[in-house]
Design an enzyme around this catalytic site. Sequence first.
Site, mmCIF file in Angstrom:
data_model
loop_
_atom_site.group_PDB
_atom_site.id
_atom_site.type_symbol
_atom_site.label_atom_id
_atom_site.label_comp_id
_atom_site.label_asym_id
_atom_site.label_seq_id
_atom_site.Cartn_x
_atom_site.Cartn_y
_atom_site.Cartn_z
ATOM 1 N N GLU A 157 0.846 -1.195 0.000
ATOM 2 C CA GLU A 157 0.000 0.000 0.000
ATOM 3 C C GLU A 157 0.878 1.241 0.000
ATOM 4 O O GLU A 157 1.886 1.303 0.693
ATOM 5 C CB GLU A 157 -0.902 0.031 1.232
ATOM 6 C CG GLU A 157 -1.764 1.311 1.304
ATOM 7 C CD GLU A 157 -2.537 1.433 2.600
ATOM 8 O OE1 GLU A 157 -3.570 0.752 2.726
ATOM 9 O OE2 GLU A 157 -2.104 2.201 3.486
ATOM 10 N N THR A 172 -4.190 4.804 -1.230
ATOM 11 C CA THR A 172 -5.244 5.318 -0.364
ATOM 12 C C THR A 172 -5.948 6.522 -0.983
ATOM 13 O O THR A 172 -5.511 7.091 -1.978
ATOM 14 C CB THR A 172 -4.678 5.690 1.016
ATOM 15 O OG1 THR A 172 -3.737 6.768 0.857
ATOM 16 C CG2 THR A 172 -3.992 4.515 1.664
ATOM 17 N N ALA A 217 -10.572 10.966 2.947
ATOM 18 C CA ALA A 217 -11.940 10.756 3.430
ATOM 19 C C ALA A 217 -12.926 11.689 2.760
ATOM 20 O O ALA A 217 -14.060 11.335 2.475
ATOM 21 C CB ALA A 217 -11.983 10.942 4.946
ATOM 22 N N ARG A 239 -15.392 2.945 4.259
ATOM 23 C CA ARG A 239 -16.229 4.040 4.728
ATOM 24 C C ARG A 239 -15.436 5.328 4.812
ATOM 25 O O ARG A 239 -15.836 6.361 4.308
ATOM 26 C CB ARG A 239 -16.850 3.734 6.097
ATOM 27 C CG ARG A 239 -17.938 4.752 6.459
ATOM 28 C CD ARG A 239 -18.316 4.722 7.909
ATOM 29 N NE ARG A 239 -17.270 5.295 8.759
ATOM 30 C CZ ARG A 239 -17.414 5.497 10.060
ATOM 31 N NH1 ARG A 239 -18.527 5.136 10.664
ATOM 32 N NH2 ARG A 239 -16.433 6.013 10.759
ATOM 33 N N ASP A 251 -13.222 8.299 7.275
ATOM 34 C CA ASP A 251 -13.586 9.156 8.403
ATOM 35 C C ASP A 251 -14.368 10.374 7.945
ATOM 36 O O ASP A 251 -14.340 10.752 6.767
ATOM 37 C CB ASP A 251 -12.328 9.622 9.142
ATOM 38 C CG ASP A 251 -11.518 8.463 9.701
ATOM 39 O OD1 ASP A 251 -12.156 7.498 10.175
ATOM 40 O OD2 ASP A 251 -10.277 8.519 9.643
ATOM 41 N N HIS A 278 -13.661 -3.575 14.488
ATOM 42 C CA HIS A 278 -13.788 -2.146 14.203
ATOM 43 C C HIS A 278 -14.192 -1.437 15.494
ATOM 44 O O HIS A 278 -15.016 -1.941 16.263
ATOM 45 C CB HIS A 278 -14.839 -1.918 13.116
ATOM 46 C CG HIS A 278 -14.869 -0.517 12.592
ATOM 47 N ND1 HIS A 278 -15.497 0.515 13.252
ATOM 48 C CD2 HIS A 278 -14.331 0.028 11.470
ATOM 49 C CE1 HIS A 278 -15.351 1.638 12.562
ATOM 50 N NE2 HIS A 278 -14.646 1.367 11.476
ATOM 51 N N LYS A 281 -20.743 -7.723 3.663
ATOM 52 C CA LYS A 281 -19.922 -7.181 2.573
ATOM 53 C C LYS A 281 -19.625 -8.259 1.540
ATOM 54 O O LYS A 281 -19.691 -8.020 0.330
ATOM 55 C CB LYS A 281 -18.595 -6.624 3.118
ATOM 56 C CG LYS A 281 -18.678 -5.370 3.955
ATOM 57 C CD LYS A 281 -17.265 -4.966 4.384
ATOM 58 C CE LYS A 281 -17.260 -3.831 5.376
ATOM 59 N NZ LYS A 281 -15.887 -3.481 5.821
ATOM 60 N N GLN A 338 -6.942 -4.868 8.488
ATOM 61 C CA GLN A 338 -6.246 -3.811 9.206
ATOM 62 C C GLN A 338 -4.968 -4.414 9.777
ATOM 63 O O GLN A 338 -4.861 -5.628 9.963
ATOM 64 C CB GLN A 338 -7.158 -3.272 10.321
ATOM 65 C CG GLN A 338 -6.576 -2.157 11.148
ATOM 66 C CD GLN A 338 -6.213 -0.944 10.322
ATOM 67 O OE1 GLN A 338 -5.097 -0.889 9.797
ATOM 68 N NE2 GLN A 338 -7.131 0.007 10.188
#
Length: 283
Positions: free
Chosen positions: A16, A47, A50, A106, A108, A149, A165, A176
Amino acid sequence: MTRNTVFSSHSHISFEVFPPKKWEGFPNLYETLDALRDLSPSFISCTYGAGGSNSKKTAEIVSYIQNHLHIEGIAHLTCAALTEESFLSTIRTFREMGIHNVLALRGDKPADMSEEAFANRTYKHPSELIPPLKEAGFTVAAACYPEKHFEAASMEEDIHFLKYKVDQGADFLISQLFFDNDIFYRFLEMCEKAGIDVPIEAGIMPITSPKMIGTTINLSGASVPKSMADLLARYQDNPEEMRKAGIDFAIRQIRDLRERGVDGVHIYTMNHADVAKDICGAL
């Protein structure tokens, strides 16, 4: 990208990266991407802000990965501030730039978004993005949380929504970060019992400086095992030894994960190709 190509064998490596805050930082990132290509990753993800502030940067980076490096690229897409119009526009942009893999998240609440607007946002959950992305021809990944989460009431509730999902069409999952492999193995057992049958990537972040751990915990909620705490205490005043010890910790994690036959390892590089090189060289 398809499950048949990316997951043709166990224990592959992926990376990533994130967009630079300023355009001037792009040359350095492209050098990083060129270096990561030499490590033959299965894919490289990028990435996404948000509030959508990095959407253009994300698309350009993933297009470079996909079309110039000829490696599968995955564009992160957060739904926190998306409207239907901006979602459809982003899909069009991705397709026009040759991007066909998306990680639905989702994200932030943007700093400039009111609590009321956030509560009444168009897309409240990343699962809502998955069906239209699939209909548009994208391969879709989703996130999972080995330690739950932070908003979930329980691990069981978190697994329930993760299964949803997958039922909505997620092709695979990226976890994560975590520092205790036993936590990840227990998570995999829970997923299997819940009928989650898609590949699950293990997310690994090498901790190469003491300051990284505080930021990492705040962002991820990952717990710090005694072995990691001891490492931080021993090398906190020696940056060079801390870097070596952090990389060695990640290598031991990955070796153990490979021995257990995980579906793959996703390394959060923090845009440091040298760290990825050291890890892959040792493996």
